[in-house]
Design an enzyme around this catalytic site. Structure first.
Site, PDB file in Angstrom:
ATOM      1  CB  ALA A 188     -10.469  -7.730  15.798  1.00  0.00           C
ATOM      2  CB  ALA A 189      -7.259  -6.401  11.520  1.00  0.00           C
ATOM      3  CE  LYS A 190      -4.632  -1.055  10.806  1.00  0.00           C
ATOM      4  NZ  LYS A 190      -3.628  -1.435   9.901  1.00  0.00           N
ATOM      5  N   GLY A 240       0.814  -1.110  -0.140  1.00  0.00           N
ATOM      6  CA  GLY A 240       0.194  -0.043   0.074  1.00  0.00           C
ATOM      7  C   GLY A 240       0.832   1.325  -0.084  1.00  0.00           C
ATOM      8  CB  SER A 268      -4.748   1.746  13.988  1.00  0.00           C
ATOM      9  OG  SER A 268      -5.776   2.608  14.562  1.00  0.00           O
ATOM     10  CB  VAL A 325      -1.449  -7.695   1.039  1.00  0.00           C
ATOM     11  CG1 VAL A 325      -0.407  -6.855   0.440  1.00  0.00           C
ATOM     12  CG2 VAL A 325      -2.541  -6.837   1.590  1.00  0.00           C
ATOM     13  CE1 TYR A 360      -7.843   0.165  10.032  1.00  0.00           C
ATOM     14  CE2 TYR A 360      -8.072   1.114  12.230  1.00  0.00           C
ATOM     15  CZ  TYR A 360      -7.504   0.841  10.801  1.00  0.00           C
ATOM     16  OH  TYR A 360      -6.479   1.839  10.656  1.00  0.00           O
ATOM     17  CB  SER A 412       0.252   3.598  -4.585  1.00  0.00           C
ATOM     18  OG  SER A 412      -0.764   2.824  -3.781  1.00  0.00           O
TER      19      SER A 412
HETATM   20  P1  NAP Z   1      -5.111   4.810   2.114  1.00  0.00           P
HETATM   21  O1  NAP Z   1      -4.996   6.296   2.017  1.00  0.00           O
HETATM   22  O2  NAP Z   1      -6.690   4.505   2.096  1.00  0.00           O
HETATM   23  O3  NAP Z   1      -4.247   3.991   1.379  1.00  0.00           O
HETATM   24  C1  NAP Z   1      -4.236   2.630   1.523  1.00  0.00           C
HETATM   25  C2  NAP Z   1      -3.284   2.013   0.754  1.00  0.00           C
HETATM   26  O4  NAP Z   1      -3.215   0.607   0.756  1.00  0.00           O
HETATM   27  C3  NAP Z   1      -3.369   2.295  -0.837  1.00  0.00           C
HETATM   28  O5  NAP Z   1      -1.941   2.516  -1.344  1.00  0.00           O
HETATM   29  C4  NAP Z   1      -3.914   0.832  -1.346  1.00  0.00           C
HETATM   30  O6  NAP Z   1      -3.568   0.790  -2.790  1.00  0.00           O
HETATM   31  C5  NAP Z   1      -3.265  -0.025  -0.416  1.00  0.00           C
HETATM   32  N1  NAP Z   1      -4.202  -1.251  -0.332  1.00  0.00           N
HETATM   33  C6  NAP Z   1      -5.533  -1.285   0.098  1.00  0.00           C
HETATM   34  N2  NAP Z   1      -5.879  -2.844   0.194  1.00  0.00           N
HETATM   35  C7  NAP Z   1      -4.669  -3.129  -0.362  1.00  0.00           C
HETATM   36  C8  NAP Z   1      -4.644  -4.642  -0.703  1.00  0.00           C
HETATM   37  N3  NAP Z   1      -5.392  -5.547  -0.417  1.00  0.00           N
HETATM   38  N4  NAP Z   1      -3.425  -5.101  -1.087  1.00  0.00           N
HETATM   39  C9  NAP Z   1      -2.507  -4.224  -1.326  1.00  0.00           C
HETATM   40  N5  NAP Z   1      -2.539  -2.823  -1.112  1.00  0.00           N
HETATM   41  C10 NAP Z   1      -3.659  -2.408  -0.730  1.00  0.00           C
HETATM   42  O7  NAP Z   1      -4.734   4.647   3.710  1.00  0.00           O
HETATM   43  P2  NAP Z   1      -3.833   5.456   4.953  1.00  0.00           P
HETATM   44  O8  NAP Z   1      -4.909   6.278   5.727  1.00  0.00           O
HETATM   45  O9  NAP Z   1      -2.654   5.644   4.266  1.00  0.00           O
HETATM   46  O10 NAP Z   1      -3.562   3.943   5.791  1.00  0.00           O
HETATM   47  C11 NAP Z   1      -2.389   3.198   5.784  1.00  0.00           C
HETATM   48  C12 NAP Z   1      -2.318   2.379   6.802  1.00  0.00           C
HETATM   49  O11 NAP Z   1      -2.100   3.074   7.923  1.00  0.00           O
HETATM   50  C13 NAP Z   1      -3.508   1.375   6.938  1.00  0.00           C
HETATM   51  O12 NAP Z   1      -2.991   0.018   7.503  1.00  0.00           O
HETATM   52  C14 NAP Z   1      -4.308   1.893   8.219  1.00  0.00           C
HETATM   53  O13 NAP Z   1      -4.992   0.847   8.688  1.00  0.00           O
HETATM   54  C15 NAP Z   1      -3.207   2.507   8.941  1.00  0.00           C
HETATM   55  N6  NAP Z   1      -3.714   3.713   9.703  1.00  0.00           N
HETATM   56  C16 NAP Z   1      -4.166   4.824   9.294  1.00  0.00           C
HETATM   57  C17 NAP Z   1      -4.632   5.790  10.019  1.00  0.00           C
HETATM   58  C18 NAP Z   1      -5.312   7.122   9.510  1.00  0.00           C
HETATM   59  O14 NAP Z   1      -5.954   7.928  10.303  1.00  0.00           O
HETATM   60  N7  NAP Z   1      -5.417   7.250   8.138  1.00  0.00           N
HETATM   61  C19 NAP Z   1      -4.608   5.707  11.368  1.00  0.00           C
HETATM   62  C20 NAP Z   1      -4.109   4.613  11.958  1.00  0.00           C
HETATM   63  C21 NAP Z   1      -3.581   3.564  11.046  1.00  0.00           C
HETATM   64  P3  NAP Z   1      -4.818   1.063  -3.774  1.00  0.00           P
HETATM   65  O15 NAP Z   1      -4.862   2.396  -3.956  1.00  0.00           O
HETATM   66  O16 NAP Z   1      -4.395   0.383  -5.026  1.00  0.00           O
HETATM   67  O17 NAP Z   1      -6.073   0.482  -3.322  1.00  0.00           O
END
Ligand code: NAP
Length: 250
Positions: free
Chosen positions: A159-161, A16, A144, A66, A157, A18
């Site tokens: 549970a996963a985290k 992820g 998270s 993934v 979410y 990108s």
């Molecule tokens: P995001 O902006 O929605 O980006 C998600 C990324 O994951 C994208 O690159 C997406 O690729 C990729 N992805 C989704 N499903 C996938 C899969 N099955 N296989 C491979 N790649 C996949 O999310 P984010 O906010 O940056 O979150 C990144 C991480 O931080 C996550 O694990 C999230 O749970 C964690 N997190 C986020 C926050 C927050 O407040 N944003 C807080 C705590 C933790 P595509 O574009 O191709 O779908």
């Protein structure tokens, strides 16, 4: 002279990578000298844009879901084909499918567990063998604060985290003697597409709990990954590093 957190010669895979937090981590690892495999699920344009920003000589985009164990193995294989090794794995790919438990479907449970938790397992399993062989590795799993304190409406979410935290501690113990560390980054509220759909009222409610008084940015999270990926962090393993502006202190 080698500077602190110099990652030149190292190869990183960011799942992820990108968009959002993964993108900032990819850019930061590259800025410190690593070559980076930028994984994505479906949005090729975003991955290509991230690769373009890093520079094609230092980054490559690798498609793959993934949550599919066969695809997860191929993502790691693709990294090794491109760069000959894998030193740093950032399991960052994640999704949400929120809802109160009474209304949460089995499909929404499975989707979130399969991407966040099983995806972390599958990609790590594929990457750990070459790391053991080379007697060096840095595994960084993105959890998270929801995995630490729970979040109403996010039973799947949370549970996963939480699972990612237990998984990381277990493998940290398994591979510590091989020069491999495994750590968790637990972000708080970070402005990305994942959190874009929250209402202003929900946002204000969260803000009241953040000591820093502001939301986080992907750039707030990325330096933690650079640090944990570095040679200098060799003696830190099984650790959970919150990056949340003081939202959760425990
Ligand atoms: P995001 O902006 O929605 O980006 C998600 C990324 O994951 C994208 O690159 C997406 O690729 C990729 N992805 C989704 N499903 C996938 C899969 N099955 N296989 C491979 N790649 C996949 O999310 P984010 O906010 O940056 O979150 C990144 C991480 O931080 C996550 O694990 C999230 O749970 C964690 N997190 C986020 C926050 C927050 O407040 N944003 C807080 C705590 C933790 P595509 O574009 O191709 O779908």
């Amino acid at each position: 002279m080698k500077t602190l957190f110099d990652l030149s010669g190292k190869v990183a895979l960011v799942t992820g990578g990108s968009r959002g937090i993964g993108r900032a981590i990819s850019l930061a690892l590259a800025a410190h000298g690593a070559r980076v495999a930028v994984n994505y699920a479906s949005n090729a344009a975003a991955a290509e844009e991230t690769v373009r920003e890093i520079g094609a000589e230092q980054a490559t985009a690798i498609a793959g879901d993934v949550s599919d164990p066969a695809a997860a193995a191929k993502i790691v294989e693709g990294t090794i084909v491109a760069y000959g090794r894998i030193d740093i794995l950032v399991n960052n790919a994640g999704v949400t499918a929120d809802g109160l438990i009474l209304r949460m479907s089995e499909a929404d449970w499975d989707k979130v567990i399969d991407t966040n938790l099983k995806g972390t397992f599958s990609v790590t399993k594929a990457a750990i063998r070459p790391m053991v062989r080379q007697r060096f590795g840095r595994i960084i799993n993105v959890s998270s604060v929801a995995g630490i304190v729970g979040n109403a409406g996010q039973a799947n979410y949370s549970a996963a985290k939480a699972g990612i935290i237990g998984f990381t501690k277990a493998i940290a113990k398994e591979v510590a003697s091989r020069g491999i560390t495994a750590n968790v980054i637990a972000p708080g509220f970070v402005d990305t597409e994942m959190t874009a759909s929250l209402t202003d009222a929900q946002r204000e409610e969260i803000m009241r709990l953040v000591a820093a008084g502001r939301t986080g940015t992907p750039q707030d999270v990325a330096p933690a990954a650079v640090f944990l990926a570095s040679d200098e962090a060799a003696y830190i393993t099984g650790h959970v590093l919150t990056v949340d502006g003081g939202l959760v202190m425990y």
